[in-house]
Design a protein around this motif. Structure first.
Motif, short mmCIF file in Angstrom:
data_model
loop_
_atom_site.label_atom_id
_atom_site.label_comp_id
_atom_site.label_asym_id
_atom_site.label_seq_id
_atom_site.Cartn_x
_atom_site.Cartn_y
_atom_site.Cartn_z
N GLU A 14 0.84 -1.20 0.00
CA GLU A 14 0.00 0.00 0.00
C GLU A 14 0.88 1.26 0.00
N LEU A 15 0.38 2.31 -0.63
CA LEU A 15 1.04 3.61 -0.60
C LEU A 15 0.08 4.62 0.01
N SER A 34 7.81 1.04 -20.27
CA SER A 34 6.99 0.64 -19.13
C SER A 34 6.58 1.84 -18.29
N GLY A 35 7.48 2.82 -18.16
CA GLY A 35 7.15 4.03 -17.41
C GLY A 35 6.06 4.83 -18.08
N TRP A 36 6.17 4.94 -19.39
CA TRP A 36 5.17 5.69 -20.16
C TRP A 36 3.80 5.03 -20.05
N VAL A 37 3.74 3.72 -20.29
CA VAL A 37 2.47 3.01 -20.31
C VAL A 37 1.82 2.97 -18.92
N CYS A 38 2.62 2.69 -17.90
CA CYS A 38 2.06 2.45 -16.57
C CYS A 38 1.84 3.70 -15.73
N PHE A 39 2.63 4.76 -15.97
CA PHE A 39 2.56 5.92 -15.08
C PHE A 39 2.13 7.21 -15.77
N ALA A 40 2.32 7.31 -17.08
CA ALA A 40 1.88 8.51 -17.79
C ALA A 40 0.47 8.33 -18.37
N THR A 41 -0.01 7.10 -18.39
CA THR A 41 -1.36 6.82 -18.88
C THR A 41 -2.06 5.90 -17.87
N GLU A 42 -3.32 5.64 -18.14
CA GLU A 42 -4.10 4.74 -17.28
C GLU A 42 -4.24 3.36 -17.92
N ALA A 43 -3.35 3.03 -18.86
CA ALA A 43 -3.45 1.76 -19.57
C ALA A 43 -3.36 0.56 -18.64
N ALA A 44 -2.60 0.69 -17.54
CA ALA A 44 -2.44 -0.43 -16.60
C ALA A 44 -3.24 -0.21 -15.31
N GLY A 45 -4.06 0.83 -15.28
CA GLY A 45 -4.95 1.07 -14.14
C GLY A 45 -4.25 1.57 -12.88
N PHE A 46 -3.33 2.53 -13.04
CA PHE A 46 -2.58 3.02 -11.89
C PHE A 46 -3.49 3.61 -10.81
N SER A 47 -4.39 4.50 -11.17
CA SER A 47 -5.21 5.19 -10.17
C SER A 47 -6.14 4.23 -9.43
N LEU A 49 -5.26 1.10 -8.63
CA LEU A 49 -4.40 0.38 -7.69
C LEU A 49 -3.86 1.28 -6.59
N PHE A 50 -3.59 2.54 -6.94
CA PHE A 50 -3.01 3.48 -5.99
C PHE A 50 -3.83 4.77 -5.92
N PRO A 51 -5.03 4.70 -5.38
CA PRO A 51 -5.88 5.89 -5.31
C PRO A 51 -5.24 6.99 -4.47
N GLY A 52 -5.36 8.22 -4.96
CA GLY A 52 -4.82 9.36 -4.23
C GLY A 52 -3.38 9.69 -4.54
#
Length: 256
Positions: A14-15, A34-47, A49-52
């Motif tokens: 958890e963060l 991997s940084g572009w796909v996972c953290f610059a977009t929502e392609a991997a559902g970042f928000s 998994l890590f709300p807030g």
């Protein structure tokens, strides 16, 4: 791109949305896709998994000096990886900067199925974490080095000298690589290889001001925290390597 690469983001801890984080990710590969796909977009559902948590991908300052490229970077929320910019982006709770410390130098040693990391002397992200009190989060992108086929020239060859000069004077590297083509077997698109990014547990950091504690004490703290990060990154890799990289050609090698 996320669908093309079957991109996944794996959460291992958890963060706290009130925390501040330095996401230190490896490997860089040719272009840190991997940084572009996972953290610059929502392609991997970042928000999800890590709300807030708001991630800010950091890139070379030179990218903001080229018309067109600058607007493209800003459109996707990228920011300059210069020290001042990194510190500014960490002022608000819930902020996370995404850094690939291996950078352009690591692109020159990237090989299919290998994990050659430029990490031994990369301590800038540790200094930023200490000066801001931001926790360091180790991240490993399995599949990043399988996206392109590369050619690594001999160390003393003319091509290798040119690559080193390019990196020294312009901050960029000129790796020799090929990927998939649209109408041909080879081109500049990444190979369609699964990309799975594992986010490790945060390493707590106590804020230190080098002016208050002295440069010697601060540098010692940097070295100690840097070593903690290396151990955490290695453990993250070891925990997931057999599941996510069963056909790898080797384990982590600290190339520099």
């Amino acid at each position: 791109m996320g669908d093309y690469l079957s991109a996944r983001l794996i959460k291992t801890a958890e963060l706290d949305p009130q925390g501040r984080y330095v996401f230190a990710a490896y490997p860089h590969g040719i272009s840190a896709i991997s940084g572009w796909v996972c953290f610059a977009t929502e392609a991997a559902g970042f928000s999800r998994l890590f709300p807030g948590i708001r991630p800010w991908c950091m890139t070379l300052a030179s990218n903001f000096k080229c018309p067109g490229v600058r607007e493209y970077c800003l459109m996707y929320g990228l920011r300059s990886c210069e020290k001042r910019s990194c510190i500014n982006m960490l002022k608000k709770p819930g902020s996370a900067i995404v850094l690939y410390p291996g950078g352009a130098a690591e692109a020159l040693v990237a090989e299919l199925g290998m994990f050659n990391l430029v990490l031994k002397r990369r301590k800038g992200f540790v200094r930023i974490a200490l000066q801001t009190g931001a926790s360091i989060v180790p991240i490993f992108g399995f599949g990043e080095t399988d996206l392109f086929e590369t050619y690594v020239p001999a160390p003393h060859s003319t091509m290798a000298k040119f690559q080193r000069l390019s990196h020294k004077y312009w901050g960029t590297s000129q790796p020799i690589f090929k990927g998939s083509g649209i109408f041909t077997d080879s081109g500049l698109l990444p190979f369609r290889s699964p990309l799975t990014t594992v986010v490790g547990a945060p390493i707590p950091v106590t804020k230190l001001d080098p002016k208050e504690v002295g440069e010697a004490a601060f540098n010692q703290a940097v070295d100690e925290l840097h070593q903690k990060y290396i151990i955490a990154l290695q453990k993250l890799f070891d925990d997931w390597k057999d599941q996510l990289a069963p056909n790898r050609k080797g384990d982590i090698v600290l190339a520099a």
